[in-house]
Scaffold this motif. Structure first.
Motif, PDB file in Angstrom:
ATOM      1  N   ALA A  67       0.849  -1.284   0.009  1.00 26.20           N
ATOM      2  CA  ALA A  67       0.007   0.054  -0.017  1.00 26.20           C
ATOM      3  C   ALA A  67       0.997   1.403  -0.069  1.00 26.20           C
ATOM      4  O   ALA A  67       1.698   1.356   0.741  1.00 26.20           O
ATOM      5  N   GLU A  68       0.486   2.140  -0.823  1.00 26.93           N
ATOM      6  CA  GLU A  68       1.495   3.403  -1.115  1.00 26.93           C
ATOM      7  C   GLU A  68       1.187   4.352   0.062  1.00 26.93           C
ATOM      8  O   GLU A  68       0.012   4.599   0.646  1.00 26.93           O
ATOM      9  N   GLY A  69       2.191   4.709   0.607  1.00 30.25           N
ATOM     10  CA  GLY A  69       2.194   5.815   1.746  1.00 30.25           C
ATOM     11  C   GLY A  69       1.953   4.970   3.147  1.00 30.25           C
ATOM     12  O   GLY A  69       1.709   5.849   4.260  1.00 30.25           O
ATOM     13  N   SER A  70       1.926   3.685   3.306  1.00 34.13           N
ATOM     14  CA  SER A  70       1.981   2.899   4.419  1.00 34.13           C
ATOM     15  C   SER A  70       3.256   2.850   5.219  1.00 34.13           C
ATOM     16  O   SER A  70       4.191   3.203   4.567  1.00 34.13           O
ATOM     17  N   GLY A  71       2.973   2.487   6.441  1.00 32.43           N
ATOM     18  CA  GLY A  71       4.214   2.294   7.320  1.00 32.43           C
ATOM     19  C   GLY A  71       5.055   1.167   6.586  1.00 32.43           C
ATOM     20  O   GLY A  71       6.379   1.375   6.633  1.00 32.43           O
ATOM     21  N   GLU A  72       4.720  -0.022   6.111  1.00 31.48           N
ATOM     22  CA  GLU A  72       5.299  -0.998   5.602  1.00 31.48           C
ATOM     23  C   GLU A  72       6.147  -0.430   4.354  1.00 31.48           C
ATOM     24  O   GLU A  72       7.289  -0.942   4.092  1.00 31.48           O
ATOM     25  N   ALA A  73       5.318   0.379   3.599  1.00 40.54           N
ATOM     26  CA  ALA A  73       6.286   0.951   2.375  1.00 40.54           C
ATOM     27  C   ALA A  73       7.400   1.968   2.603  1.00 40.54           C
ATOM     28  O   ALA A  73       8.439   1.656   2.111  1.00 40.54           O
ATOM     29  N   THR A 115      12.542 -11.071   2.119  1.00 40.70           N
ATOM     30  CA  THR A 115      11.788 -11.413   3.116  1.00 40.70           C
ATOM     31  C   THR A 115      10.947 -10.190   3.558  1.00 40.70           C
ATOM     32  O   THR A 115       9.795 -10.219   3.952  1.00 40.70           O
ATOM     33  N   LEU A 116      11.506  -8.866   3.825  1.00 37.05           N
ATOM     34  CA  LEU A 116      11.140  -7.806   4.068  1.00 37.05           C
ATOM     35  C   LEU A 116       9.792  -7.553   3.064  1.00 37.05           C
ATOM     36  O   LEU A 116       8.989  -7.028   3.349  1.00 37.05           O
ATOM     37  N   GLU A 117      10.009  -7.745   1.776  1.00 34.84           N
ATOM     38  CA  GLU A 117       9.174  -7.447   0.546  1.00 34.84           C
ATOM     39  C   GLU A 117       7.823  -8.352   0.943  1.00 34.84           C
ATOM     40  O   GLU A 117       6.749  -7.888   1.009  1.00 34.84           O
ATOM     41  N   ARG A 118       8.145  -9.651   1.239  1.00 36.50           N
ATOM     42  CA  ARG A 118       6.717 -10.530   1.702  1.00 36.50           C
ATOM     43  C   ARG A 118       6.164  -9.962   3.091  1.00 36.50           C
ATOM     44  O   ARG A 118       5.005 -10.018   2.813  1.00 36.50           O
ATOM     45  N   LEU A 119       7.107  -9.447   3.697  1.00 35.35           N
ATOM     46  CA  LEU A 119       6.281  -8.972   5.117  1.00 35.35           C
ATOM     47  C   LEU A 119       5.472  -7.733   4.865  1.00 35.35           C
ATOM     48  O   LEU A 119       4.505  -7.397   5.459  1.00 35.35           O
TER      49      LEU A 119
END
Length: 253
Positions: A67-73, A115-119
């Motif tokens: 998701a764009e702008g999300s914490g994970e991004a 792995t970070l991408e999958r998370l």
């Protein structure tokens, strides 16, 4: 692209050949027998190709759905930038013991980033699922029905009890999703910062005068151990996340 085709493409990657040549040269520079040095170079080349192929980093690899702008991004972008910096640094080092040790860390950095991408994708899917729950409404309805149950009599008690059970199940799902997402974001943050710290230490080591030997071997060992800790921690978080987002996440119809 089939796994075999992807592996062939990775074996042709000039970067993999450069990594192998660098590792072999580093081994030769510390008086390793030429045959053994060649073996080290070929091993690094094959490991790099195998890891990249397994991670889908060939021509058919697609960008993670985050998701764009999300914490994970945000944390994924920071980790990706640090991983790129690490690759550029390892490629820029002159052939020698330091370059060889740093080169051997590259597959772990790539594995950590994969792995970070999958998370990050897990976190975005979890966030989308959470958006379907109006926690305020669920809490208000639970409070109202609890009060009604206290005053209820007769058959209506069972109806209210079933409604409360359904609300409890929905609230439990929302709680699990929230906890899982928070765990993933916390791990992503610590891992991204950890990779950035690794890059900073490599920059420091590269700026030290060359000694012709492994000199900062203790520091390199610490960096390798820290990177392995990041990698293992990410895989553990991925396993926990996969378990947490199992069939229980959907309430019974």
């Amino acid at each position: 692209m089939s796994p075999t085709s992807r592996l062939i493409e990775e074996l042709r990657d000039p970067w993999g050949l450069l990594l192998g040549a660098t590792a072999g040269g580093a081994a030769w520079a510390v008086d390793v027998h030429p045959a053994a040095a060649a073996f080290v170079g070929v091993t690094v080349w094959l490991v790099k190709a195998g890891v990249a192929a397994a991670q889908g980093r060939g021509a058919g690899r697609t960008a993670p759905a985050v998701a764009e702008g999300s914490g994970e991004a945000y944390w994924l972008d920071r980790a990706a930038a640090a991983a790129r910096d690490f690759g550029e640094l390892s490629a820029s080092l002159e052939t020698g013991p330091l370059a060889g040790r740093i080169t051997l860390m590259r597959p772990r950095v790539e594995d950590s980033l994969a792995t970070l991408e999958r998370l990050a994708e897990h976190a975005s899917r979890t966030g989308a699922a959470l958006a379907r729950f109006d926690r305020g409404r669920l809490d208000r309805e639970h409070a109202r029905l609890t009060e009604e149950l206290r005053r209820a009599r007769g058959d209506v008690v069972d109806d209210i009890g079933r409604a409360l059970g359904s609300l409890a199940a929905q609230r439990a799902v929302a709680d699990r999703l929230t906890e899982t997402r928070n765990q993933v974001l916390t791990r992503m943050e610590s891992s991204a910062i950890g990779i950035e710290g690794l890059v900073a230490r490599v920059v420091e080591l590269a700026a030290m005068p060359a000694t012709g030997s492994l000199g900062p071997a203790r520091v390199l060992d610490e960096l390798a151990d820290g990177l392995e800790g990041v990698r293992r921690g990410l895989h553990e978080t991925e396993r926990i996340t996969r378990d947490a987002l199992g069939p229980r996440d959907a309430p019974d119809p």
